[in-house]
Write a protein that holds these residues in place. Structure first.
Motif, mmCIF file in Angstrom:
data_model
loop_
_atom_site.group_PDB
_atom_site.id
_atom_site.type_symbol
_atom_site.label_atom_id
_atom_site.label_comp_id
_atom_site.label_asym_id
_atom_site.label_seq_id
_atom_site.Cartn_x
_atom_site.Cartn_y
_atom_site.Cartn_z
ATOM 1 N N THR A 172 0.886 -1.167 0.000
ATOM 2 C CA THR A 172 0.000 0.000 0.000
ATOM 3 C C THR A 172 0.929 1.224 0.000
ATOM 4 O OG1 THR A 172 -0.051 -0.253 2.398
ATOM 5 C CG2 THR A 172 -1.981 -1.015 1.190
ATOM 6 N N ASP A 173 0.376 2.405 -0.230
ATOM 7 C CA ASP A 173 1.236 3.597 -0.228
ATOM 8 C C ASP A 173 1.742 3.889 1.174
ATOM 9 O OD1 ASP A 173 0.725 3.928 -2.869
ATOM 10 O OD2 ASP A 173 -0.859 5.410 -2.580
ATOM 11 N N TYR A 174 0.851 3.702 2.143
ATOM 12 C CA TYR A 174 1.149 4.007 3.537
ATOM 13 C C TYR A 174 1.312 2.680 4.255
ATOM 14 C CZ TYR A 174 -0.013 5.676 8.287
ATOM 15 O OH TYR A 174 -0.018 5.959 9.632
ATOM 16 N N THR A 207 -2.161 -2.646 9.227
ATOM 17 C CA THR A 207 -1.855 -4.035 9.565
ATOM 18 C C THR A 207 -2.031 -4.957 8.358
ATOM 19 O OG1 THR A 207 -4.093 -4.685 10.225
ATOM 20 C CG2 THR A 207 -2.711 -3.677 11.931
ATOM 21 N N GLY A 212 -5.595 -6.030 8.114
ATOM 22 C CA GLY A 212 -6.475 -4.935 7.693
ATOM 23 C C GLY A 212 -6.447 -4.708 6.191
ATOM 24 N N SER A 252 -7.966 -7.565 4.166
ATOM 25 C CA SER A 252 -9.436 -7.600 4.240
ATOM 26 C C SER A 252 -10.063 -6.680 3.206
ATOM 27 C CB SER A 252 -9.911 -7.163 5.627
ATOM 28 O OG SER A 252 -9.360 -8.014 6.582
ATOM 29 N N ASN A 253 -9.237 -5.820 2.583
ATOM 30 C CA ASN A 253 -9.748 -4.938 1.526
ATOM 31 C C ASN A 253 -9.170 -5.360 0.168
ATOM 32 O OD1 ASN A 253 -11.444 -2.761 2.794
ATOM 33 N ND2 ASN A 253 -9.694 -2.792 4.161
ATOM 34 N N VAL A 268 -3.547 -1.955 -2.255
ATOM 35 C CA VAL A 268 -3.207 -1.510 -3.611
ATOM 36 C C VAL A 268 -2.180 -0.385 -3.567
ATOM 37 C CG1 VAL A 268 -4.132 -0.578 -5.758
ATOM 38 C CG2 VAL A 268 -5.583 -2.009 -4.314
ATOM 39 N N LEU A 310 -13.590 -7.894 4.035
ATOM 40 C CA LEU A 310 -14.025 -6.824 4.943
ATOM 41 C C LEU A 310 -14.188 -7.329 6.376
ATOM 42 C CD1 LEU A 310 -16.743 -5.328 2.528
ATOM 43 C CD2 LEU A 310 -14.384 -4.533 2.814
ATOM 44 N N GLY A 317 -14.003 -13.914 9.185
ATOM 45 C CA GLY A 317 -13.100 -14.344 10.246
ATOM 46 C C GLY A 317 -12.030 -13.305 10.475
ATOM 47 N N ILE A 371 -8.160 -12.546 10.514
ATOM 48 C CA ILE A 371 -6.902 -13.074 9.970
ATOM 49 C C ILE A 371 -5.826 -12.929 11.049
ATOM 50 C CG2 ILE A 371 -5.117 -12.784 8.187
ATOM 51 C CD1 ILE A 371 -7.383 -11.562 6.399
ATOM 52 N N TYR A 386 -13.919 1.308 -3.732
ATOM 53 C CA TYR A 386 -12.861 0.560 -3.053
ATOM 54 C C TYR A 386 -12.881 1.040 -1.610
ATOM 55 C CZ TYR A 386 -8.321 -1.127 -1.547
ATOM 56 O OH TYR A 386 -7.320 -1.764 -0.850
HETATM 57 C C1 LIG Z 1 -3.448 6.733 6.015
HETATM 58 C C2 LIG Z 1 -4.020 5.576 5.235
HETATM 59 C C3 LIG Z 1 -3.490 5.281 3.994
HETATM 60 C C4 LIG Z 1 -3.998 4.200 3.260
HETATM 61 N N1 LIG Z 1 -3.432 3.883 2.059
HETATM 62 C C5 LIG Z 1 -3.882 2.798 1.370
HETATM 63 C C6 LIG Z 1 -3.269 2.400 0.150
HETATM 64 O O1 LIG Z 1 -2.329 3.015 -0.344
HETATM 65 N N2 LIG Z 1 -3.755 1.291 -0.476
HETATM 66 C C7 LIG Z 1 -4.777 0.562 0.038
HETATM 67 O O2 LIG Z 1 -5.151 -0.448 -0.564
HETATM 68 N N3 LIG Z 1 -5.384 0.920 1.180
HETATM 69 C C8 LIG Z 1 -4.965 2.024 1.845
HETATM 70 N N4 LIG Z 1 -5.579 2.399 3.015
HETATM 71 C C9 LIG Z 1 -6.779 1.676 3.429
HETATM 72 C C10 LIG Z 1 -6.439 0.436 4.233
HETATM 73 O O3 LIG Z 1 -6.116 -0.638 3.386
HETATM 74 C C11 LIG Z 1 -7.664 0.035 5.086
HETATM 75 O O4 LIG Z 1 -8.081 1.148 5.852
HETATM 76 C C12 LIG Z 1 -7.320 -1.136 6.017
HETATM 77 O O5 LIG Z 1 -8.491 -1.619 6.617
HETATM 78 C C13 LIG Z 1 -6.378 -0.628 7.061
HETATM 79 O O6 LIG Z 1 -5.954 -1.630 7.900
HETATM 80 P P1 LIG Z 1 -5.946 -1.352 9.475
HETATM 81 O O7 LIG Z 1 -4.912 -2.217 9.984
HETATM 82 O O8 LIG Z 1 -5.763 0.108 9.756
HETATM 83 O O9 LIG Z 1 -7.414 -1.802 9.745
HETATM 84 P P2 LIG Z 1 -8.457 -1.267 10.806
HETATM 85 O O10 LIG Z 1 -8.846 0.145 10.467
HETATM 86 O O11 LIG Z 1 -7.948 -1.562 12.157
HETATM 87 O O12 LIG Z 1 -9.667 -2.234 10.463
HETATM 88 C C14 LIG Z 1 -10.543 -1.960 9.424
HETATM 89 C C15 LIG Z 1 -11.442 -3.153 9.225
HETATM 90 O O13 LIG Z 1 -10.716 -4.161 8.514
HETATM 91 C C16 LIG Z 1 -11.078 -5.440 9.005
HETATM 92 N N5 LIG Z 1 -9.881 -6.024 9.629
HETATM 93 C C17 LIG Z 1 -8.818 -5.390 10.189
HETATM 94 N N6 LIG Z 1 -7.923 -6.290 10.633
HETATM 95 C C18 LIG Z 1 -8.432 -7.515 10.337
HETATM 96 C C19 LIG Z 1 -7.987 -8.845 10.519
HETATM 97 N N7 LIG Z 1 -6.823 -9.132 11.112
HETATM 98 N N8 LIG Z 1 -8.784 -9.849 10.097
HETATM 99 C C20 LIG Z 1 -9.967 -9.602 9.516
HETATM 100 N N9 LIG Z 1 -10.431 -8.369 9.313
HETATM 101 C C21 LIG Z 1 -9.685 -7.343 9.705
HETATM 102 C C22 LIG Z 1 -12.173 -5.250 10.013
HETATM 103 O O14 LIG Z 1 -13.415 -5.309 9.348
HETATM 104 C C23 LIG Z 1 -11.942 -3.843 10.487
HETATM 105 O O15 LIG Z 1 -13.115 -3.252 10.967
HETATM 106 C C24 LIG Z 1 -5.084 3.460 3.765
HETATM 107 C C25 LIG Z 1 -5.631 3.787 5.022
HETATM 108 C C26 LIG Z 1 -5.099 4.833 5.749
HETATM 109 C C27 LIG Z 1 -5.686 5.145 7.090
#
Ligand SMILES: Cc1cc2nc3c(=O)[nH]c(=O)nc-3n(C[C@H](O)[C@H](O)[C@H](O)COP(=O)(O)OP(=O)(O)OC[C@H]3O[C@@H](n4cnc5c(N)ncnc54)[C@H](O)[C@@H]3O)c2cc1C
Length: 416
Positions: free
Chosen positions: A56-58, A62, A65, A68-69, A72, A117, A121, A123, A367
């Motif tokens: 991902t860019d940032y 996790t 996280g 689950s999306n 990209v 999403l 379960g 991960i 997305y």
């Molecule tokens: C500053 C920033 C930059 C980003 N840049 C990108 C990018 O460049 N490319 C891109 O693709 N996305 C990007 N994202 C989006 C990112 O992929 C999603 O927000 C992702 O959910 C972030 O993971 P997290 O660890 O913060 O999840 P959280 O915000 O902690 O969780 C979000 C949701 O994901 C699910 N989830 C989280 N962890 C798990 C797990 N272990 N098992 C199952 N489900 C889980 C749950 O439904 C949860 O509610 C960015 C987000 C931010 C905040």
């Protein structure tokens, strides 16, 4: 999030699984679902000189996280999203069962969880594909005044074979001298300041920036690197300006520097009503004409990303919903909005854009989707809805996981 719901702090799992494994002769790393990608990067590079292929860019996100999306960034045109770069998961299902899954073992849970999403379960471990980490990255930006020229070059680059093009391709919209996404944001190196006088006289205030990167090793001769980056240029690029710089692992940590800056000036903690879309190539010129040049003509107070991806690099068995066409664009409106009434205004503007896409019949998907009604979710998943609902009934029949997304209501039958 869900009212009166539980939030799991996954950091406790972060150290649990880190282990290098070899699968069919290729290196993979086992990591916990709660591990941050930036830690995966630094540990893999410092211990093994290896690195995951798709990012991902940032990176302060996790592993669980982003999987689950989709996950990209500018490498996805070549290797697919992060969901195309894992071979095995350990998942705690909504039934409370701990399952190891892969393409061949519990495949419905494996593919369901990828882009799922968090509906099926949690991960807790992922096995991520690795490659040799490059020593250096040649990082280049080019500015275009014409959208069609920008998309033609971007599509050309993402359609090239490995070894014949760049290792990273992204793009962004650039609005004149706007302090956030204007010309100053194009600059990579203080001595290579972007000079607007290079632009053709016909250029309007809306410009497009193509960002590419090429991996190389310290012992590669500079002429080899020059030749590699120049072959593509002379073959396809009509550039207004190019700005280049060489960096190492810092390239993948580039947004961390922007985060530090935003935290220092207080911008990091203000609301971020972001909108991310996948828009099919066939509709992207219309999208530019109406959304960029009309609805968002004054910018958005944050970066706007736009770059092409290839559907064939995504596995259709995962839960991610995509547009139909082979080439589609990710469009990210990464807004930073001061607290106050303008937040609602920007949320309304996001809805206006989504409604315009629906009403015009665009081939598009959200997305990082967020909808308020089940009907909207059904439309989002389209002909994948039945499979999604069936997987929910199998792995989380009481609908206890991620209810805040309002896809399934707790306590009701999920089989529909
Ligand atoms: C500053 C920033 C930059 C980003 N840049 C990108 C990018 O460049 N490319 C891109 O693709 N996305 C990007 N994202 C989006 C990112 O992929 C999603 O927000 C992702 O959910 C972030 O993971 P997290 O660890 O913060 O999840 P959280 O915000 O902690 O969780 C979000 C949701 O994901 C699910 N989830 C989280 N962890 C798990 C797990 N272990 N098992 C199952 N489900 C889980 C749950 O439904 C949860 O509610 C960015 C987000 C931010 C905040």
């Amino acid at each position: 999030m869900s009212d009166s719901g539980y939030v799991l702090d996954m950091r406790s799992t972060a150290e649990n699984h880190f282990k290098l494994v070899t699968v069919n002769g290729s290196h993979c790393i086992d990591v916990s679902g709660g591990e941050l990608w930036e830690d995966v990067l630094t540990r893999c590079v410092s211990r093994y000189s290896l690195a995951p292929r798709s990012w991902t860019d940032y990176l302060s996100l996790t592993v669980g996280g982003t999987l689950s999306n989709a996950g990209v960034s500018g490498q996805a045109f070549r290797y697919g999203p992060q969901t195309s770069n894992v071979t095995e998961l350990e998942v705690v299902t909504g039934k409370g069962e701990i399952k190891v899954c892969s393409e061949t073992q519990n495949p419905e849970l494996f593919f369901g969880s990828l882009g799922g999403l968090g509906q099926f379960g949690i991960i807790t471990r992922a096995r991520v594909k690795l490659q040799q980490a490059p020593d250096m990255v040649r990082w280049i930006r080019l500015v275009y005044s014409e959208f069609e020229q920008f998309t033609r070059d971007a599509e050309f680059l993402v359609s090239q074979k490995e070894g014949e093009s760049f290792d990273y391709v992204e793009g962004s919209y650039c609005n004149s001298d706007d302090s956030v996404n204007g010309w100053p944001s194009v600059q990579l190196n203080p001595v290579q300041e972007f000079n607007p006088s290079h632009l053709p006289q016909t250029a309007g205030s809306v410009l497009y920036c193509l960002e590419v990167a090429y991996h190389y090793r310290n012992n590669d001769h500079s002429s080899t690197v020059e030749a590699a980056v120049n072959i593509s240029w002379t073959a396809a690029i009509c550039r207004a300006v190019d700005i280049r710089v060489d960096v190492n692992m810092e390239f993948l940590l580039r947004v961390k520097r922007a985060e530090e800056h935003a935290k220092a000036n207080g911008d990091w903690d203000i609301p971020h009503p972001w909108l991310n879309l996948f828009v099919s190539k066939k509709d992207i010129v219309d999208f530019d004409r109406t959304v960029f040049k009309k609805i968002l003509k004054d910018g958005i107070g944050g970066p706007i990303l736009i770059y092409p991806l290839l559907r064939s690099k995504w596995d259709s068995r995962t839960s991610v919903a995509l547009p139909e066409g082979e080439i589609f664009y990710i469009v990210g409106l990464l807004r930073f909005v001061p607290k106050g009434p303008s937040v609602n205004e920007k949320v309304r503007e996001n809805r206006e854009i989504v409604n315009w896409c629906i009403n015009e019949g665009l081939d598009f998907k959200l997305y990082l989707p967020h909808y308020r009604s089940k009907e909207d979710w059904k439309r989002h998943f389209g002909n994948q809805w039945t499979r999604f609902a069936k997987r929910k009934a199998s792995f989380d029949p009481k609908a206890i996981l991620a209810p805040g997304q309002r896809i399934f209501k707790r306590g009701t039958s999920t089989r529909q």
